[in-house]
Write a protein that holds these residues in place. Sequence first.
Motif, mmCIF file in Angstrom:
data_model
loop_
_atom_site.group_PDB
_atom_site.id
_atom_site.type_symbol
_atom_site.label_atom_id
_atom_site.label_comp_id
_atom_site.label_asym_id
_atom_site.label_seq_id
_atom_site.Cartn_x
_atom_site.Cartn_y
_atom_site.Cartn_z
ATOM 1 N N GLU A 386 -20.152 58.416 0.430
ATOM 2 C CA GLU A 386 -19.804 59.471 -0.513
ATOM 3 C C GLU A 386 -19.838 58.929 -1.948
ATOM 4 O O GLU A 386 -20.413 59.547 -2.857
ATOM 5 N N PHE A 387 -19.233 57.758 -2.168
ATOM 6 C CA PHE A 387 -19.221 57.159 -3.501
ATOM 7 C C PHE A 387 -20.624 56.734 -3.928
ATOM 8 O O PHE A 387 -20.994 56.865 -5.098
ATOM 9 N N ALA A 388 -21.414 56.246 -2.973
ATOM 10 C CA ALA A 388 -22.779 55.830 -3.313
ATOM 11 C C ALA A 388 -23.610 57.030 -3.779
ATOM 12 O O ALA A 388 -24.368 56.940 -4.750
ATOM 13 N N LEU A 389 -23.457 58.156 -3.068
ATOM 14 C CA LEU A 389 -24.177 59.376 -3.446
ATOM 15 C C LEU A 389 -23.745 59.849 -4.835
ATOM 16 O O LEU A 389 -24.578 60.150 -5.695
ATOM 17 N N ALA A 390 -22.439 59.903 -5.054
ATOM 18 C CA ALA A 390 -21.918 60.362 -6.335
ATOM 19 C C ALA A 390 -22.341 59.432 -7.461
ATOM 20 O O ALA A 390 -22.717 59.872 -8.547
ATOM 21 N N ARG A 391 -22.301 58.129 -7.207
ATOM 22 C CA ARG A 391 -22.670 57.148 -8.239
ATOM 23 C C ARG A 391 -24.141 57.286 -8.622
ATOM 24 O O ARG A 391 -24.505 57.191 -9.799
ATOM 25 N N GLU A 392 -25.005 57.538 -7.636
ATOM 26 C CA GLU A 392 -26.440 57.661 -7.909
ATOM 27 C C GLU A 392 -26.717 58.802 -8.881
ATOM 28 O O GLU A 392 -27.433 58.627 -9.886
ATOM 29 N N TYR A 393 -26.125 59.973 -8.619
ATOM 30 C CA TYR A 393 -26.436 61.135 -9.451
ATOM 31 C C TYR A 393 -25.638 61.132 -10.752
ATOM 32 O O TYR A 393 -26.114 61.651 -11.773
ATOM 33 N N ALA A 394 -24.453 60.539 -10.733
ATOM 34 C CA ALA A 394 -23.699 60.403 -11.986
ATOM 35 C C ALA A 394 -24.438 59.485 -12.947
ATOM 36 O O ALA A 394 -24.494 59.733 -14.159
ATOM 37 N N THR A 395 -25.052 58.439 -12.412
ATOM 38 C CA THR A 395 -25.821 57.513 -13.253
ATOM 39 C C THR A 395 -27.072 58.189 -13.781
ATOM 40 O O THR A 395 -27.417 58.049 -14.957
ATOM 41 N N ARG A 396 -27.770 58.938 -12.931
ATOM 42 C CA ARG A 396 -29.001 59.614 -13.366
ATOM 43 C C ARG A 396 -28.741 60.598 -14.496
ATOM 44 O O ARG A 396 -29.576 60.773 -15.389
ATOM 45 N N LEU A 397 -27.551 61.231 -14.483
ATOM 46 C CA LEU A 397 -27.231 62.228 -15.504
ATOM 47 C C LEU A 397 -26.406 61.647 -16.648
ATOM 48 O O LEU A 397 -25.959 62.395 -17.520
#
Length: 515
Positions: A386-397
Motif C-alpha cells: 500500500e505504501f509502495a503504491l502511494a509513494r510511487e504516485y505521490a512522487t510522480r505528482l
Amino acid sequence: MTLPLKKPEVVSGIAKPKISLTGITKTFPGVRALNQVALDLYPGQVTALIGENGAGKSTLVKTMTGIYQPDEGEISIDGNPVSLSSPHAAFKLGITAIHQETVLFDELSVAENIFLGHAPKTRFKTVDWKTMRQKAKTLLDDIGAGHILPDARLKDLSIANKHLVAVARALSINADIVIMDEPTAALSYKEIEDLFALIELLKKNGKAVLFISHKFDEIYRIADRYTVFRDGELVGHGMLADTGQDEIVQMMVGRSVDRVFPKQQVELGEPVLTVSGYCHPTEFADIGFTLRKGEILGFYGLVGAGRSELMQALIGITKPSKGAVRIGDDIAVIRSPAEAIENGIVYVPEERGKQGVVVDLPIVQNISLPSLARTSRSGFLRMAEEFALAREYATRLDLRAASLSQNVGTLSGGNQQKIVIAKWLATQPRVIILDEPTKGIDIGSKAAVHAFMSELAANGLAVIMVSSELPEVMGMSDRIIVMREGRIATVVESDGGFNAEVLVRAAAGIGEKAA
C-alpha cells in the motif's frame, strides 16, 4: 439605512494600518507553516494575499480569526496589541471572514445567520425576532440584496446569495476587518461583478479588506496592495500599481513560469471512447463524440451548460435515458462508478473536498483506496505494498507533504487535487476525466497539473478536460467541444490554435458577426 462613511486614520500624511501582524510563526508537527511573516491591512483598501497552495495563506487566516494561536509574533489593531484567543474574541474585535464555502448554518434562517451571537434582545432578555428581521432586511437592502427574504432558510439560497448573507453578517457587527478567502471560486460572471460592487462598498465605508485569490485579473481589478507568501515566508509586498504580474508570479514560485500550459505534441492513436446519442431527461441531449488515445479533449461552456452532468453520466453516477458508449470496439454498459472503473474510465470531480478525497484519512489510504485488490492478499491488506503504491504516485505528482501518514484534510487545495489524480492513476485507467482540474489552485500548482496532464497524454492515456477557464482549455486541448444548454454547440479543431471569441460566442449562443 445608509452606512456611515469612514475616512482612513492618517498619521503624518500616511494611512495607519487597521491591523498589523508582525513576526508571526506557526509550527505543526513536522511542518513550519508560517515563519516570521508580517501583514498590514489598511482602512478603505483591499490587500491581496497571494501565494501558491501551501504557502501559508490559510494558516494566516485561521490565526487572524482566532482558530490558531501563533507560536511567536504580535497582532495589533489600531496600534494596540490584542490576543485573538478564539473565534469569538476575533469576532468581538471586528474581524470577520467570508470563505469560498460559506461558514454559515444551512438550517437557520437568513436573519438568524446574520445576527447569530449578537441578536437584538427584548427587555426580558429574549430574542427580539421582529427587530432582528427588520434589521436583517435593512442590511440586505443596503447591499443590494433586497430579494433575499430574512425568513428564508439558508439552505434554499444559491452560493452567491449565501455570500451576500455573509457580507450582511459582517456589516451587522460593524466589522472593520473583512477577510475574503477565494470568494469568487463558485460564482458566475454576473455574481462576481455583484461581489466586486460590494467590495467597493466596503472600501468606501473604511473597511480593511484582505482578498485571497489565484486569479490575477481579479487581484489587479479589485486590490490596492499585495503581500506574497512562499513556503510560509513573506517574500514581497507593495502597491499593485507599481508591480507587474510577471514579477509577482516570480515571487510566488521562486522561479519564472514561462509556460503555464506545457502542452506536448502527441500523435493521436486509435479511438478509445466513443459516445453516441447520449441523452438525459433533464440535463443533456444528443451528445456524441470520439476520444482517441493520447488526446486531450476539452469541454467548454458557461455555468449550467451540462458538462459536469454529462461526465457524471459517463461514469455511472447518474443514468442516461438513451445512448451508447464504446470502449475501443466493445459496447460498454456503465450503470455505476464501479463499472466505469472496470471499463477503464475514472473521474476527478470538481468538488475534490466533498467527492474526491476522504479528508480524515491519511494520504496513503486515499491513494490506495480504489486499488485495494492490488495491495491485498487473501483478504488481508499488505501495508508495505500500500505504501509502495502511494509513494510511487505521490512522487510522480510531486506531492508536498511531511509524510504519507499525514491526513489529507491538513493539505493545501493543490496537494489535495494531486492526491485525487494519483488515486485514479493508480488504477491504470484508459480514460481519465478531469472536471475543472485546476479550480482554486495557484499558478505554480496549475503548471504542475498541466505538465502532468500533458505527460499522461504523451504516454497514451486519453484525457477529457472540463474547464471554465478559456486560457486553460485553449492551451491544453487538441480539440474543444463547446456545450450550451445541454447540447453540443460546436466542435473546434486546434489547427495551430483556438480563437477565444469563437468559443465564447458558441457558449453564449451568439450568432456569427455580420460580414
